[in-house]
Design an enzyme around this catalytic site. Structure first.
Site, PDB file in Angstrom:
ATOM      1  N   TYR A 165      28.998 -57.229   5.014  1.00 56.45           N
ATOM      2  CA  TYR A 165      29.750 -57.911   5.700  1.00 56.45           C
ATOM      3  C   TYR A 165      30.678 -58.047   4.303  1.00 56.45           C
ATOM      4  O   TYR A 165      31.535 -59.042   4.650  1.00 56.45           O
ATOM      5  CB  TYR A 165      28.719 -58.545   6.273  1.00 56.45           C
ATOM      6  CG  TYR A 165      29.528 -60.074   7.345  1.00 56.45           C
ATOM      7  CD1 TYR A 165      30.398 -59.365   8.291  1.00 56.45           C
ATOM      8  CD2 TYR A 165      29.530 -61.147   6.710  1.00 56.45           C
ATOM      9  CE1 TYR A 165      31.020 -60.959   8.747  1.00 56.45           C
ATOM     10  CE2 TYR A 165      30.214 -62.281   7.196  1.00 56.45           C
ATOM     11  CZ  TYR A 165      30.785 -62.372   7.942  1.00 56.45           C
ATOM     12  OH  TYR A 165      31.396 -63.179   8.845  1.00 56.45           O
ATOM     13  N   LYS A 169      34.762 -58.725   3.407  1.00 47.68           N
ATOM     14  CA  LYS A 169      35.476 -59.493   3.609  1.00 47.68           C
ATOM     15  C   LYS A 169      35.851 -60.309   2.345  1.00 47.68           C
ATOM     16  O   LYS A 169      36.944 -61.196   1.763  1.00 47.68           O
ATOM     17  CB  LYS A 169      34.546 -60.416   4.330  1.00 47.68           C
ATOM     18  CG  LYS A 169      33.755 -61.021   5.623  1.00 47.68           C
ATOM     19  CD  LYS A 169      35.030 -61.053   6.617  1.00 47.68           C
ATOM     20  CE  LYS A 169      34.793 -61.021   7.908  1.00 47.68           C
ATOM     21  NZ  LYS A 169      35.765 -61.094   9.002  1.00 47.68           N
TER      22      LYS A 169
HETATM   23  P1  NAI Z   1      31.797 -63.839  17.821  1.00 45.84           P
HETATM   24  O1  NAI Z   1      31.023 -62.450  17.775  1.00 45.84           O
HETATM   25  O2  NAI Z   1      31.952 -64.441  18.247  1.00 45.84           O
HETATM   26  O3  NAI Z   1      33.197 -63.473  17.477  1.00 45.84           O
HETATM   27  C1  NAI Z   1      33.807 -61.664  17.330  1.00 45.84           C
HETATM   28  C2  NAI Z   1      34.636 -61.018  18.444  1.00 45.84           C
HETATM   29  O4  NAI Z   1      34.935 -59.600  18.117  1.00 45.84           O
HETATM   30  C3  NAI Z   1      33.977 -60.440  19.935  1.00 45.84           C
HETATM   31  O5  NAI Z   1      34.460 -61.250  20.789  1.00 45.84           O
HETATM   32  C4  NAI Z   1      33.812 -59.170  19.641  1.00 45.84           C
HETATM   33  O6  NAI Z   1      33.595 -58.326  20.766  1.00 45.84           O
HETATM   34  C5  NAI Z   1      34.803 -58.401  18.923  1.00 45.84           C
HETATM   35  N1  NAI Z   1      34.850 -57.344  18.706  1.00 45.84           N
HETATM   36  C6  NAI Z   1      33.848 -57.141  17.164  1.00 45.84           C
HETATM   37  N2  NAI Z   1      34.735 -55.608  17.197  1.00 45.84           N
HETATM   38  C7  NAI Z   1      35.625 -55.291  17.435  1.00 45.84           C
HETATM   39  C8  NAI Z   1      36.328 -54.324  17.465  1.00 45.84           C
HETATM   40  N3  NAI Z   1      36.110 -52.842  16.793  1.00 45.84           N
HETATM   41  N4  NAI Z   1      37.646 -54.395  17.724  1.00 45.84           N
HETATM   42  C9  NAI Z   1      38.203 -55.822  18.825  1.00 45.84           C
HETATM   43  N5  NAI Z   1      37.171 -56.528  19.353  1.00 45.84           N
HETATM   44  C10 NAI Z   1      36.225 -56.131  18.685  1.00 45.84           C
HETATM   45  O7  NAI Z   1      31.810 -64.667  16.111  1.00 45.84           O
HETATM   46  P2  NAI Z   1      32.690 -65.599  15.808  1.00 45.84           P
HETATM   47  O8  NAI Z   1      31.862 -65.976  15.131  1.00 45.84           O
HETATM   48  O9  NAI Z   1      33.582 -65.779  16.412  1.00 45.84           O
HETATM   49  O10 NAI Z   1      33.471 -64.380  14.682  1.00 45.84           O
HETATM   50  C11 NAI Z   1      35.210 -64.341  14.010  1.00 45.84           C
HETATM   51  C12 NAI Z   1      35.537 -64.073  13.236  1.00 45.84           C
HETATM   52  O11 NAI Z   1      34.965 -65.176  11.708  1.00 45.84           O
HETATM   53  C13 NAI Z   1      35.143 -62.884  12.280  1.00 45.84           C
HETATM   54  O12 NAI Z   1      35.526 -61.893  12.406  1.00 45.84           O
HETATM   55  C14 NAI Z   1      33.903 -63.135  11.699  1.00 45.84           C
HETATM   56  O13 NAI Z   1      33.304 -62.530  10.412  1.00 45.84           O
HETATM   57  C15 NAI Z   1      34.802 -64.567  11.008  1.00 45.84           C
HETATM   58  N6  NAI Z   1      33.396 -65.683  10.614  1.00 45.84           N
HETATM   59  C16 NAI Z   1      33.069 -66.004  11.754  1.00 45.84           C
HETATM   60  C17 NAI Z   1      31.585 -67.207  11.173  1.00 45.84           C
HETATM   61  C18 NAI Z   1      31.838 -68.150  11.505  1.00 45.84           C
HETATM   62  O14 NAI Z   1      30.653 -69.154  11.163  1.00 45.84           O
HETATM   63  N7  NAI Z   1      31.157 -68.247  13.140  1.00 45.84           N
HETATM   64  C19 NAI Z   1      31.717 -67.449   8.952  1.00 45.84           C
HETATM   65  C20 NAI Z   1      32.829 -66.425   8.528  1.00 45.84           C
HETATM   66  C21 NAI Z   1      33.267 -65.352   8.905  1.00 45.84           C
END
Ligand code: NAI
Length: 282
Positions: A165, A169
């Site tokens: 990851y 990133k």
């Molecule tokens: P989440 O798990 O709630 O949402 C991520 C969404 O991406 C999910 O709805 C999932 O179905 C979708 N997804 C996964 N693989 C996919 C694909 N191949 N094609 C289309 N959609 C896909 O996670 P969250 O926390 O909302 O994360 C959003 C972004 O923020 C991610 O890139 C994550 O790595 C990044 N991030 C989040 C942090 C946090 O504190 N929540 C910290 C740092 C980065």
């Protein structure tokens, strides 16, 4: 008057968490939104149209315009179809938010090739696949565009158990700076957000779990205004920047180069050891 009136925005991974908050915030500011989501589990297994469709239904119920797309960002064809959904439905694309993500945490010694590949495919290749398709469409239309990527402190600072990851990133951060250069002459601006938010991705992390206030004080709605800002004219021609957003705190991540020390002949390792404090001084 909304900040994004008439704009067409594609948001990947918008069926849950931060992407869902982006989709609602963008629609509220007048954007027509493509809500992309594969609908899989947190570690990227399976798929379900319900996640993206539910967000589309919510936006429409609030009087906004949105369409769902269920493709995976992790293939080049998927990226093309996601952007094509915007063109087919709303005529063009102005804004792309690369937000989709999964986790497969494991310490380095135990990480499998599959865990590495899956995470790099969604975050890094997925950002490439959607950005390339959007960039070409924006360039050919000649009206500019705004691309917002998603990095993480895991890649920018480092985090235990996230080699896959963190590498992906950090790759997204480097990709953001390169696209910023290449977008300059087409008025295509590319920036990134490194968020910290309470979502299904982070709810069981030590920093979130056991903190009842985290779900309120670090909710995804705290991140969305920065994405709206970067997607709007308010951001001007700013490009290649990475903003950290955690609850009410917004800051900029910077890569720094120290002044360094110059010699007119090759250094010896001993000289490097002796002059290290000067080499590393700010
Ligand atoms: P989440 O798990 O709630 O949402 C991520 C969404 O991406 C999910 O709805 C999932 O179905 C979708 N997804 C996964 N693989 C996919 C694909 N191949 N094609 C289309 N959609 C896909 O996670 P969250 O926390 O909302 O994360 C959003 C972004 O923020 C991610 O890139 C994550 O790595 C990044 N991030 C989040 C942090 C946090 O504190 N929540 C910290 C740092 C980065």
């Amino acid at each position: 008057m909304g900040l994004l009136d008439g704009k067409v925005a594609v948001i990947t991974g918008a069926g849950n968490g931060i992407g869902r908050a982006y989709a609602h915030a963008f629609a509220k500011e007048g954007a027509k939104v493509v809500v992309n989501d594969l609908g899989g589990t947190r570690d990227g297994q399976g798929g379900d149209d319900a996640a993206a469709q539910k967000v589309v239904d919510e936006i429409k119920a609030g009087g906004g315009e949105a369409v769902a797309n269920f493709d995976s960002v992790a293939t080049m064809d998927g990226g093309k179809r996601i952007v094509q959904t915007a063109v087919d439905t709303f005529g063009h694309i102005d804004i792309l938010v690369n937000n989709a993500g999964i986790l497969r945490d494991r310490t380095l010694a135990k990480m499998t090739e599959e865990e590495w590949d899956a995470v790099v495919a969604v975050h890094l290749k997925g950002t490439f696949s959607c950005t390339q398709a959007a960039f070409v469409a924006m360039r050919d239309r000649g009206e500019g565009g705004r691309i917002i990527n998603t990095s993480s402190l895991s890649g920018l600072i480092g985090n235990f158990g996230q080699a896959n990851y963190g590498a992906a990133k950090a790759g997204v951060a480097g990709f953001t700076r390169v696209v910023a250069f290449e977008g300059q002459r087409h008025n295509i601006y590319c920036n990134a957000i490194a968020p910290v938010a309470f979502t299904r991705m982070t709810e069981d992390l030590p920093m979130m779990a056991g903190d009842d206030s985290a779900s309120q004080q670090l909710g995804p709605e705290w991140i969305a205004p920065t994405a709206v800002f970067l997607a709007s004219e308010l951001a001007g021609d700013m490009s290649g920047k990475i903003f950290g957003v955690a609850g009410g705190k917004i800051f900029e991540y910077r890569i720094m180069e120290t002044a360094g020390v110059v010699k007119d002949e090759p250094w010896t390792p001993q000289q490097i050891a002796a002059e290290l404090p000067q080499i590393m001084a700010l």
